[in-house]
Design a protein around this motif. Structure first.
Motif, PDB file in Angstrom:
ATOM      1  N   LEU A   1       0.837  -1.191   0.000  1.00 15.78           N
ATOM      2  CA  LEU A   1       0.000   0.000   0.000  1.00 15.78           C
ATOM      3  C   LEU A   1       0.879   1.250   0.000  1.00 15.78           C
ATOM      4  O   LEU A   1       1.747   1.394   0.860  1.00 15.78           O
ATOM      5  N   LEU A   2       0.663   2.139  -0.965  1.00 14.08           N
ATOM      6  CA  LEU A   2       1.375   3.418  -0.990  1.00 14.08           C
ATOM      7  C   LEU A   2       0.611   4.501  -0.236  1.00 14.08           C
ATOM      8  O   LEU A   2       1.203   5.336   0.430  1.00 14.08           O
ATOM      9  N   HIS A   3      -0.714   4.509  -0.397  1.00 11.47           N
ATOM     10  CA  HIS A   3      -1.545   5.539   0.230  1.00 11.47           C
ATOM     11  C   HIS A   3      -2.921   4.944   0.485  1.00 11.47           C
ATOM     12  O   HIS A   3      -3.583   4.472  -0.442  1.00 11.47           O
ATOM     13  N   GLY A   4      -3.372   4.954   1.737  1.00  7.73           N
ATOM     14  CA  GLY A   4      -4.644   4.346   2.093  1.00  7.73           C
ATOM     15  C   GLY A   4      -5.863   5.189   1.803  1.00  7.73           C
ATOM     16  O   GLY A   4      -6.966   4.670   1.704  1.00  7.73           O
ATOM     17  N   GLY A   5      -5.680   6.488   1.644  1.00  9.72           N
ATOM     18  CA  GLY A   5      -6.801   7.392   1.420  1.00  9.72           C
ATOM     19  C   GLY A   5      -7.210   7.467  -0.036  1.00  9.72           C
ATOM     20  O   GLY A   5      -6.841   6.618  -0.848  1.00  9.72           O
ATOM     21  N   PRO A   6      -7.979   8.515  -0.372  1.00 12.33           N
ATOM     22  CA  PRO A   6      -8.409   8.694  -1.755  1.00 12.33           C
ATOM     23  C   PRO A   6      -7.220   8.708  -2.707  1.00 12.33           C
ATOM     24  O   PRO A   6      -6.209   9.367  -2.456  1.00 12.33           O
ATOM     25  N   SER A   7      -7.336   7.954  -3.784  1.00 13.62           N
ATOM     26  CA  SER A   7      -6.285   7.903  -4.798  1.00 13.62           C
ATOM     27  C   SER A   7      -6.912   7.463  -6.113  1.00 13.62           C
ATOM     28  O   SER A   7      -7.910   6.752  -6.119  1.00 13.62           O
ATOM     29  N   ALA A   8      -6.291   7.877  -7.209  1.00 13.38           N
ATOM     30  CA  ALA A   8      -6.902   7.597  -8.509  1.00 13.38           C
ATOM     31  C   ALA A   8      -5.838   7.160  -9.515  1.00 13.38           C
ATOM     32  O   ALA A   8      -5.164   6.170  -9.299  1.00 13.38           O
ATOM     33  N   TYR A   9      -5.692   7.907 -10.593  1.00 10.83           N
ATOM     34  CA  TYR A   9      -4.804   7.518 -11.684  1.00 10.83           C
ATOM     35  C   TYR A   9      -3.361   7.420 -11.218  1.00 10.83           C
ATOM     36  O   TYR A   9      -2.911   8.186 -10.375  1.00 10.83           O
ATOM     37  N   SER A  10      -2.631   6.474 -11.820  1.00 10.25           N
ATOM     38  CA  SER A  10      -1.221   6.285 -11.488  1.00 10.25           C
ATOM     39  C   SER A  10      -0.432   5.973 -12.753  1.00 10.25           C
ATOM     40  O   SER A  10      -0.992   5.537 -13.757  1.00 10.25           O
ATOM     41  N   CYS A  11       0.870   6.177 -12.665  1.00 10.39           N
ATOM     42  CA  CYS A  11       1.763   5.851 -13.774  1.00 10.39           C
ATOM     43  C   CYS A  11       3.083   5.353 -13.192  1.00 10.39           C
ATOM     44  O   CYS A  11       3.715   6.054 -12.403  1.00 10.39           O
ATOM     45  N   LEU A  12       3.485   4.154 -13.579  1.00 11.91           N
ATOM     46  CA  LEU A  12       4.723   3.553 -13.100  1.00 11.91           C
ATOM     47  C   LEU A  12       5.861   3.785 -14.090  1.00 11.91           C
ATOM     48  O   LEU A  12       5.645   3.833 -15.297  1.00 11.91           O
ATOM     49  N   ALA A  13       7.068   3.884 -13.558  1.00 13.29           N
ATOM     50  CA  ALA A  13       8.286   3.949 -14.365  1.00 13.29           C
ATOM     51  C   ALA A  13       9.400   3.297 -13.561  1.00 13.29           C
ATOM     52  O   ALA A  13       9.310   3.171 -12.336  1.00 13.29           O
ATOM     53  N   VAL A  14      10.444   2.893 -14.260  1.00  7.17           N
ATOM     54  CA  VAL A  14      11.610   2.307 -13.604  1.00  7.17           C
ATOM     55  C   VAL A  14      12.833   3.097 -14.056  1.00  7.17           C
ATOM     56  O   VAL A  14      13.113   3.196 -15.252  1.00  7.17           O
ATOM     57  N   ALA A  15      13.549   3.695 -13.092  1.00  4.42           N
ATOM     58  CA  ALA A  15      14.752   4.469 -13.389  1.00  4.42           C
ATOM     59  C   ALA A  15      15.903   3.526 -13.740  1.00  4.42           C
ATOM     60  O   ALA A  15      15.868   2.327 -13.416  1.00  4.42           O
ATOM     61  N   SER A  16      16.934   4.067 -14.362  1.00  2.00           N
ATOM     62  CA  SER A  16      18.072   3.240 -14.806  1.00  2.00           C
ATOM     63  C   SER A  16      18.792   2.554 -13.642  1.00  2.00           C
ATOM     64  O   SER A  16      19.413   1.514 -13.831  1.00  2.00           O
ATOM     65  N   ASP A  17      18.678   3.108 -12.427  1.00  2.00           N
ATOM     66  CA  ASP A  17      19.314   2.464 -11.271  1.00  2.00           C
ATOM     67  C   ASP A  17      18.406   1.458 -10.565  1.00  2.00           C
ATOM     68  O   ASP A  17      18.745   0.927  -9.521  1.00  2.00           O
TER      69      ASP A  17
END
Length: 187
Positions: free
Chosen positions: A137-153
């Motif tokens: 869980l990143l945030h238990g409250g109201p949350s909506a759209y998300s976008c994942l990325a992976v940095a070079s490290d």
């Protein structure tokens, strides 16, 4: 991509793809019904996994579809009951290929609640999105759209909408390592 069919007004998902590094683009196959806001990830066998927003409230979870031919055609959508959703956009990204990091790892994020956009959660699959044994869980409250990325490290980034009460008044960038997501079980 997503679309609404003229005449039927049914929602659907489709892809637009390029086989020449973006010089030209083609319309791929579509899938649905009652689907939109999809994202795609390539699997180790070369097939594509389409992860799809689902409007069917009898099964409040994400749908998936497989393309064996680079997005020209798609299987009938299947429901992934692990990936609960309240009708919202989600994100899916490959973290590593077996030949790069020793394991196939695919990440997924969405508000993991059946009825309300809340509980922003990140999940990890080791079997090309068939199962999701790791979640945090990143945030238990109201949350909506998300976008994942992976940095070079290897840092995982999740940009998402969140709020304190019922609105999504903030956009947050969460940065974390694979070891945090897996409680030190994977690095």
């Amino acid at each position: 991509c997503d679309h609404v069919e003229a005449g039927t007004r049914r929602r659907g998902s489709h892809i637009i793809f390029s086989d020449d590094r973006g010089a030209t683009w083609r319309l791929g196959g579509s899938t649905g019904p009652e689907a939109d806001e999809c994202e795609v990830v390539e699997r180790t066998d070369g097939s594509l996994l389409l992860n799809i927003r689902n409007y069917n409230r009898k099964l409040p979870c994400r749908m998936t579809s497989i393309s064996p031919d680079g997005g020209i055609s798609w299987s009938a959508p299947a429901f992934d009951k692990t990936l609960v959703e309240p009708i919202c956009q989600a994100s899916i990204r490959r973290y590593s290929w077996p030949d790069e990091g020793g394991k196939s790892r695919v990440l997924f994020s969405n508000p993991a609640s059946e009825k309300v956009r809340q509980k922003m959660t990140v999940r990890l699959s080791y079997d090309e999105g068939k199962t999701w044994p790791v979640s945090k869980l990143l945030h238990g409250g109201p949350s909506a759209y998300s976008c994942l990325a992976v940095a070079s490290d290897g840092t995982i980034l999740c940009l998402y909408e969140r709020g304190a009460k019922s609105a999504y008044e903030k956009i947050t960038l969460a940065r974390f390592r694979l070891s945090w997501l897996t409680d030190g079980q994977d690095r």
